[in-house]
Design a protein around this motif. Sequence first.
Motif, PDB file in Angstrom:
ATOM      1  N   ASP A   4      38.819  41.474  30.778  1.00  0.00           N
ATOM      2  CA  ASP A   4      38.697  40.645  31.969  1.00  0.00           C
ATOM      3  C   ASP A   4      37.255  40.220  32.222  1.00  0.00           C
ATOM      4  N   SER A  23      41.505  38.209  36.366  1.00  0.00           N
ATOM      5  CA  SER A  23      42.189  39.354  36.953  1.00  0.00           C
ATOM      6  C   SER A  23      43.656  39.279  36.570  1.00  0.00           C
ATOM      7  N   SER A  26      49.083  42.524  36.400  1.00  0.00           N
ATOM      8  CA  SER A  26      49.618  43.821  35.975  1.00  0.00           C
ATOM      9  C   SER A  26      48.646  44.976  36.223  1.00  0.00           C
ATOM     10  N   THR A  27      47.358  44.677  36.418  1.00  0.00           N
ATOM     11  CA  THR A  27      46.382  45.749  36.642  1.00  0.00           C
ATOM     12  C   THR A  27      45.940  45.854  38.103  1.00  0.00           C
ATOM     13  N   GLN A  29      46.332  46.681  42.110  1.00  0.00           N
ATOM     14  CA  GLN A  29      47.075  47.616  42.953  1.00  0.00           C
ATOM     15  C   GLN A  29      47.497  46.912  44.232  1.00  0.00           C
TER      16      GLN A  29
END
Length: 115
Positions: A4, A23, A26-27, A29
Motif C-alpha cells: 500500500d 488502502s 480487506s485490511t 477495521q
Amino acid sequence: MQDDKAVVWDEQAGEYKNSKIISFNSTMQTTALPITADREPGKDVVGLAAQAFNVPQATDDVPGWISGHVTLPPEGIKDAEGVGMCSQVFFVGECQPKSFEVAIGAPEESTFNPE
C-alpha cells in the motif's frame, strides 16, 4: 498489488518519503457509526465505517482530509459530525437508483436545516 506504499514527494517535509497511497478494504477495521442526533423511533439503523486516510492540516490555509469506507444498509443514516479544519472525501460505489441523498451544512451553524 500487495503493497500500500510508494515513494512520493512530501512537499511539507521537502523530501521523498515511503508513504501509504492505497488502502485496501480487506485490511481496514470497521466500526459502527455513532448516532449523534435525535432520531424518530425506529430510525436507528447505522452503517459501518473504516478510515483509510487521515491527512493532517498542512498549514492554516491548507486543510487536511479524511477518506475511508462506509457501508450503509437500507434506511441507514450517517449522522453529521465535526471534523475541524478538514475535508471528508466520499465516493459512492453503488446504490439503488434514487436511494442516496447527501446534505451538507455549514460548520458555524449550530443546527442543520435540510431545507
